[in-house]
Design an enzyme around this catalytic site. Structure first.
Site, PDB file in Angstrom:
ATOM      1  N   GLU A 285       0.831  -1.213   0.000  1.00 38.03           N
ATOM      2  CA  GLU A 285       0.000   0.000   0.000  1.00 38.03           C
ATOM      3  C   GLU A 285       0.866   1.265   0.000  1.00 38.03           C
ATOM      4  O   GLU A 285       0.779   2.122   0.885  1.00 38.03           O
ATOM      5  CB  GLU A 285      -0.957  -0.013   1.194  1.00 38.03           C
ATOM      6  CG  GLU A 285      -1.982  -1.135   1.116  1.00 38.03           C
ATOM      7  CD  GLU A 285      -3.028  -1.111   2.203  1.00 38.03           C
ATOM      8  OE1 GLU A 285      -4.148  -1.600   1.962  1.00 38.03           O
ATOM      9  OE2 GLU A 285      -2.741  -0.613   3.313  1.00 38.03           O
TER      10      GLU A 285
ATOM     11  N   GLU B  25      -5.600  -8.109  -1.073  1.00 38.29           N
ATOM     12  CA  GLU B  25      -6.252  -7.910   0.227  1.00 38.29           C
ATOM     13  C   GLU B  25      -7.710  -7.547  -0.010  1.00 38.29           C
ATOM     14  O   GLU B  25      -8.005  -6.656  -0.797  1.00 38.29           O
ATOM     15  CB  GLU B  25      -5.604  -6.781   1.036  1.00 38.29           C
ATOM     16  CG  GLU B  25      -4.265  -7.093   1.637  1.00 38.29           C
ATOM     17  CD  GLU B  25      -3.760  -5.980   2.557  1.00 38.29           C
ATOM     18  OE1 GLU B  25      -4.606  -5.303   3.193  1.00 38.29           O
ATOM     19  OE2 GLU B  25      -2.541  -5.790   2.636  1.00 38.29           O
TER      20      GLU B  25
END
Length: 465
Positions: free
Chosen positions: A173, A362
């Site tokens: 991320e 995810e």
């Protein structure tokens, strides 16, 4: 539903070293930035004192219990497990010339255990942590020298695991650094935007150098980037809202644009000018950035809304996520809005933008699971959430999007990143431990365990539209 998933689709789950391993100073491991955030990303930085202990220090003790956990993942039929390597297990301070053999050996054992069950490893090089030594002694990613330290680390693990790991990711991320700079780039929360973007630039260069190293050392390997999929909708069809949404989506898509296209997008020049941001980009940096990723991976939990209305924005800043709520969506216990359709939209938008394979690494639902009087965990709410999102993945594949796989977040309960809670559970496997660290660490299958096993076994045909 008749399955749309390709035969080589990588079904599985995703975990992170600092949220599952524990053993935080075992076998020569050094202190990481995560170790100094014992209450999570938004819990502040707390210096470590000898004798103190926090929830992540043991986490779910995956470091010692991984054979049992891998066996449970295999029972569900996992084709893939996303893990991260703790950088501080390999280079405890970050700047050593020689790696820590005990750390390298641990991941050898882990990869060998996965190989027993034909589970493909997908390995993240840096997942919300870096050696604290690099922050203390060099200023983290604010220092250009950190590029070299990261490249040395990446080359070390590529060499070591070249026959065991073929799929890699650089930074978890990566766009989160804009909101949590200590977690992402090792800078203080109050750092100026110029400092943060300079650190991000160094990280983007380091990511490209890791890509180049992977292509050299593991020619049959593939390496991707990893984005926090921050899909935003206009709150209304007012042109001002639509324009503001374009700008906010670009704030996170910028990271993908650089890593996939190999150069800074033109819109960032105006953004930097408007915000008085000045960063150093050398001629060598521009050459390095041309080495682009092989695929794009991302997390997706929710979408958000954007408006140019300052009064509505002011009110939104009072909620946990500082986002304008979508009036058409329900929310989880933690206020995260549930939007399965958004996953199909995001997959299509990323595919249209980049035409590179996509990997959902995810996606999941955090909830307070409680065993009933018989000890069973009936997590139908999780099954519904995951079912509805996977149906939309199938729709995107039918749309023509190339999707490599799907690894649900936290296939076993783990310590949450945001606030270091164990009560916020994502897993198909229940772990008997609470937020205070009490519990036996016993593993127990939830109802969703059997549901996901059937989904994988049927190649998605058991999903309910």
């Amino acid at each position: 539903m008749k399955h749309a998933f390709p035969d080589n689709f990588l079904w599985g789950g995703a975990i992170a070293a600092n949220q599952v391993e524990g053993a935080y100073l075992t076998d020569g491991k050094g202190l990481s930035t995560s170790d100094l955030q014992p209450y999570g990303i938004f819990g502040g930085i707390i210096p470590r004192v000898s004798g103190d202990s926090y929830i992540k220090d043991v986490a779910i003790d995956f470091y010692h219990r991984y054979p049992q956990d891998i066996a449970l993942f295999a029972e569900m039929g996992f084709k893939c497990l996303r893990i991260s390597i703790a950088w501080t297990r390999i280079f405890p301070q970050g700047d050593e010339s020689q790696p820590n053999e005990a750390g390298l050996a641990f991941y050898d054992r882990l990869f060998d255990e996965m190989a027993k069950y034909n589970i493909t490893p997908l390995v993240t090089l840096s997942h919300y942590e870096m050696p604290y030594g690099l922050v203390k002694n060099y200023g983290g990613w604010g220092n250009r020298k950190t590029i070299g330290f990261f490249e040395h680390y990446a080359r070390t693990v590529f060499q070591r695991y070249q026959h065991k790991v073929k799929l890699w990711l650089t930074f978890n991320e990566i766009n989160m650094s804009l909101h949590a700079p200590f977690t992402g780039v090792g800078l203080e929360q109050e750092s100026a935007k110029s400092e943060v973007y300079q650190a991000i630039h160094h990280q983007l260069v380091a990511s490209a150098k890791a890509v180049a190293a992977l292509h050299q050392i593991i020619p049959d390997g593939r390496i991707g980037n990893m984005l926090l999929g921050g899909l935003m909708y206009p709150l209304t069809c007012k042109p001002a809202d639509v324009l503001e949404t374009l700008q906010q989506n670009r704030e996170w898509l910028f990271f993908g644009d650089v890593q996939v296209r190999g150069y800074y997008p033109s819109y960032m020049a105006r953004y930097f000018k408007q915000h008085n941001i000045s960063i150093e980009i050398t001629a060598e940096d521009k050459v390095a950035l041309k080495e682009t990723v092989d695929f794009i991976s991302f997390s997706y939990y929710m979408s958000g809304c954007v408006t140019a209305d300052e009064e509505l924005n002011r009110k939104a800043r009072g909620n946990i996520l500082s986002m304008v709520q979508n009036p058409h969506l329900a929310s989880s216990e933690w206020g995260w809005q549930i939007d399965p359709d958004g996953l199909r939209i995001l997959l299509n938008e990323l595919w249209d933008r980049y035409q590179k394979p996509l990997f959902i690494v995810e996606n999941g639902l955090g909830a307070k699971d409680s065993p009933d009087t018989n000890g069973n965990i009936e997590d139908d709410y999780r099954i519904e959430y995951l079912n509805d999102h996977l149906v939309q993945v199938a729709e995107a594949i039918e749309d023509g999007v190339e999707v490599m796989g799907y690894t649900s977040w936290g296939p076993i309960d783990l310590v949450s990143a945001s606030k270091a809670e164990l009560s916020k559970r994502y897993g198909f496997i229940y772990v008997d431990r609470d937020d205070s660290g009490h519990g036996t660490l016993e593993r127990r299958r939830k109802k969703s365990f059997y549901w996901y096993r059937d989904v994988i076994q049927s190649h998605g045909e058991t999903l309910k539209r």
